[in-house]
Design a protein around this motif. Structure first.
Motif, PDB file in Angstrom:
ATOM      1  N   ALA A 199       3.753  32.809   9.390  1.00  0.00           N
ATOM      2  CA  ALA A 199       2.780  31.830   8.908  1.00  0.00           C
ATOM      3  C   ALA A 199       1.650  32.546   8.197  1.00  0.00           C
ATOM      4  CB  ALA A 199       2.246  30.988  10.061  1.00  0.00           C
ATOM      5  N   LEU A 209       3.690  27.591   6.787  1.00  0.00           N
ATOM      6  CA  LEU A 209       4.597  27.933   7.882  1.00  0.00           C
ATOM      7  C   LEU A 209       6.023  28.051   7.366  1.00  0.00           C
ATOM      8  CD1 LEU A 209       5.104  28.316  10.947  1.00  0.00           C
ATOM      9  CD2 LEU A 209       5.346  25.823  11.109  1.00  0.00           C
ATOM     10  N   PRO A 250       4.090  22.623  14.444  1.00  0.00           N
ATOM     11  CA  PRO A 250       3.066  23.391  13.714  1.00  0.00           C
ATOM     12  C   PRO A 250       2.395  24.424  14.596  1.00  0.00           C
ATOM     13  CG  PRO A 250       2.261  21.200  14.251  1.00  0.00           C
ATOM     14  CD  PRO A 250       3.707  21.218  14.630  1.00  0.00           C
ATOM     15  N   THR A 301      -0.303  21.457   7.765  1.00  0.00           N
ATOM     16  CA  THR A 301       0.745  22.478   7.729  1.00  0.00           C
ATOM     17  C   THR A 301       1.697  22.204   6.573  1.00  0.00           C
ATOM     18  OG1 THR A 301       0.667  22.835  10.124  1.00  0.00           O
ATOM     19  CG2 THR A 301       2.658  23.542   8.973  1.00  0.00           C
ATOM     20  N   LEU A 308       5.147  23.151   5.630  1.00  0.00           N
ATOM     21  CA  LEU A 308       6.342  23.726   6.243  1.00  0.00           C
ATOM     22  C   LEU A 308       7.363  24.038   5.152  1.00  0.00           C
ATOM     23  CD1 LEU A 308       7.962  24.470   8.786  1.00  0.00           C
ATOM     24  CD2 LEU A 308       8.722  22.077   8.901  1.00  0.00           C
ATOM     25  N   VAL A 357       2.031  17.336   8.655  1.00  0.00           N
ATOM     26  CA  VAL A 357       3.023  18.370   8.348  1.00  0.00           C
ATOM     27  C   VAL A 357       3.769  17.949   7.091  1.00  0.00           C
ATOM     28  CG1 VAL A 357       5.072  19.609   9.134  1.00  0.00           C
ATOM     29  CG2 VAL A 357       3.266  19.029  10.768  1.00  0.00           C
TER      30      VAL A 357
END
Length: 433
Positions: free
Chosen positions: A32, A62, A70, A77, A79, A167
């Motif tokens: 991350a 991430l 997360p 976040t 992703l 996310v």
């Protein structure tokens, strides 16, 4: 048979994809990254027009799989999922604390097309991610599919609000990297400007451009369109370009101290670019007009020259210092008044400059050290040249002369007396009595 052909085609696709970036050895173990996110919010002004306000947030980038929890539940976040293109391939050798990550929304200016790997006509939200290291810069585009239909107008009219804790599941669609974000060349030296690019699919229709900015003026250097095959300009190897290597061979230059070169790749609806800052530099060669130990008579006028020669660009700073180790309480050298000559331009385009001081020392100045320091942008630390003066006392020399002269007179008198005595003894021996 169909299964075998399908498998072979998939393997071939992976090999072609990996060949686009031959310099990568392994995936970074970074899980991350902390990033700065420049969010945008559209609103209607009092005049009824659309405008955008910027909202700055700290977010997490991430690397993981869909549905992964997360790292910080209260933070936005991004992703990054999928195996077609792993952004960590291009961060090899870097630690998290060495990287500066910035994300912002990307506006496609109303152009909405189906991405080649996209199975449906769903709309895409795009984000530009720039990761900088002291040795390289990586820019990439993250794609976030949305079930919403294409809005048919500018993206910022249809952007959804991103709240803390959200996310955003994305995939990497395009990556560009340069290992030469800052380039310093010597006058007359050829330089290679590094630029690599890779897509998440094979056979993308793209346009590659190289151009430069100098004094605000844009100059086209190279252009290639993969669909038509048309190419303008030189400096990029076509065989290397087919493998994603768009590095540009910069010809030798004899002038011009700073330029910004841009490597740009456009694939509908994205335009990615990397800025490479280029500077011509030549380190100065510094010399003094006197030896390291200068013997000088008391009260004699002496000009001491310090020359910084053959440097580029012309901006240089020269300082003279004086330091006497035996001086009580002196911890730092004194800065001296100096006189500069005019800049001299050499045949090779470099410059030279003299900074000189005048001395009329006394005996008490003997043992003093004089230091010339030259500062230039090509130097990490200044160049220092120094000398020490030994001052001759004329009275001391005169005293030595008197002693030497007196010694000669005494020796001559003694010799005369000795000769007279010897002659007198010989005379006495000849007398008959």
């Amino acid at each position: 048979m169909t299964l075998i052909l399908t498998t072979m085609g998939f393997i071939l696709k992976i090999l072609l994809h990996l060949s686009l970036y031959t310099g990568v050895q392994c995936v970074s173990d970074i899980r991350a990254l902390n990033c700065k996110f420049s969010d945008q919010e559209s609103f209607i002004t009092d005049k009824g027009t659309h405008d955008i306000r910027f909202i700055h947030k700290n977010v997490i980038l991430l690397f993981g799989q869909k549905g992964e929890a997360p790292v910080k539940p209260d933070t936005v976040t991004f992703l990054l999922t999928g195996t077609n293109l792993d952004l960590r391939l291009y961060l090899e050798g870097a630690d998290e604390d060495q990287l500066e990550c910035v994300l912002h929304r990307y506006n496609t200016n109303g152009v909405h097309v189906q991405w080649p790997l996209q199975k449906t006509q769903d709309y895409n939200y795009w984000y530009n991610c720039v990761i900088e290291h002291r040795l390289f810069t990586v820019t990439s585009f993250l794609r976030q599919p949305s079930p919403n239909p294409a809005p048919g107008h500018h993206d910022y009219h249809n952007w959804t609000v991103i709240n803390d804790g959200d996310v955003l599941t994305t995939t990497v669609a395009l990556v560009m990297k340069t290992n030469t974000p800052e380039v310093k060349s010597a006058l007359g030296a050829k330089t290679k400007l590094d630029c690599q690019f890779v897509f998440d699919h094979v056979g993308a229709d793209y346009t590659l451009e190289w151009f430069s900015y100098i004094s605000g003026q844009r100059k086209q250097l190279f252009n290639h369109n993969s669909r038509s095959g048309l190419t303008q300009g030189t400096g990029v190897g076509m065989k290397a370009l087919q493998k994603g290597d768009a590095s540009y061979d910069l010809p030798a230059a004899d002038k011009g101290s700073q330029q910004t070169f841009v490597c740009s790749v456009s694939v509908n609806p994205l335009v990615a670019s990397l800025n490479i800052h280029w500077t011509i530099e030549e380190k100065p060669k510094v010399s003094l007009s006197v030896p390291r130990v200068l013997s000088i008579k008391e009260g004699k006028f002496e000009r001491i020259d310090c020359r910084a020669g053959h440097y580029y660009p012309r901006d240089v700073k020269m300082i003279w210092y004086r330091y006497k180790p035996t001086a009580l309480g002196q911890t730092l050298p004194d800065v001296l008044n100096k006189t500069h000559s005019s800049h001299m331009t050499n045949d090779d385009g470099t410059a030279s400059l003299d900074a000189y001081i005048h001395l009329r020392p006394s005996v008490k100045d003997s043992g003093t050290q004089f230091i010339c320091s030259v500062f230039h942008q090509s130097l990490r630390v200044p160049i220092r040249m120094s000398f020490i003066i030994q001052v001759e006392d004329p009275m001391k020399r005169l005293f030595i002369f008197y002693i030497f002269f007196s010694a000669i007179i005494m020796a001559a008198l003694l010799y005369i007396i000795h000769s007279m005595r010897s002659a007198r003894r010989r005379l006495f021996r000849r007398l008959p009595y």
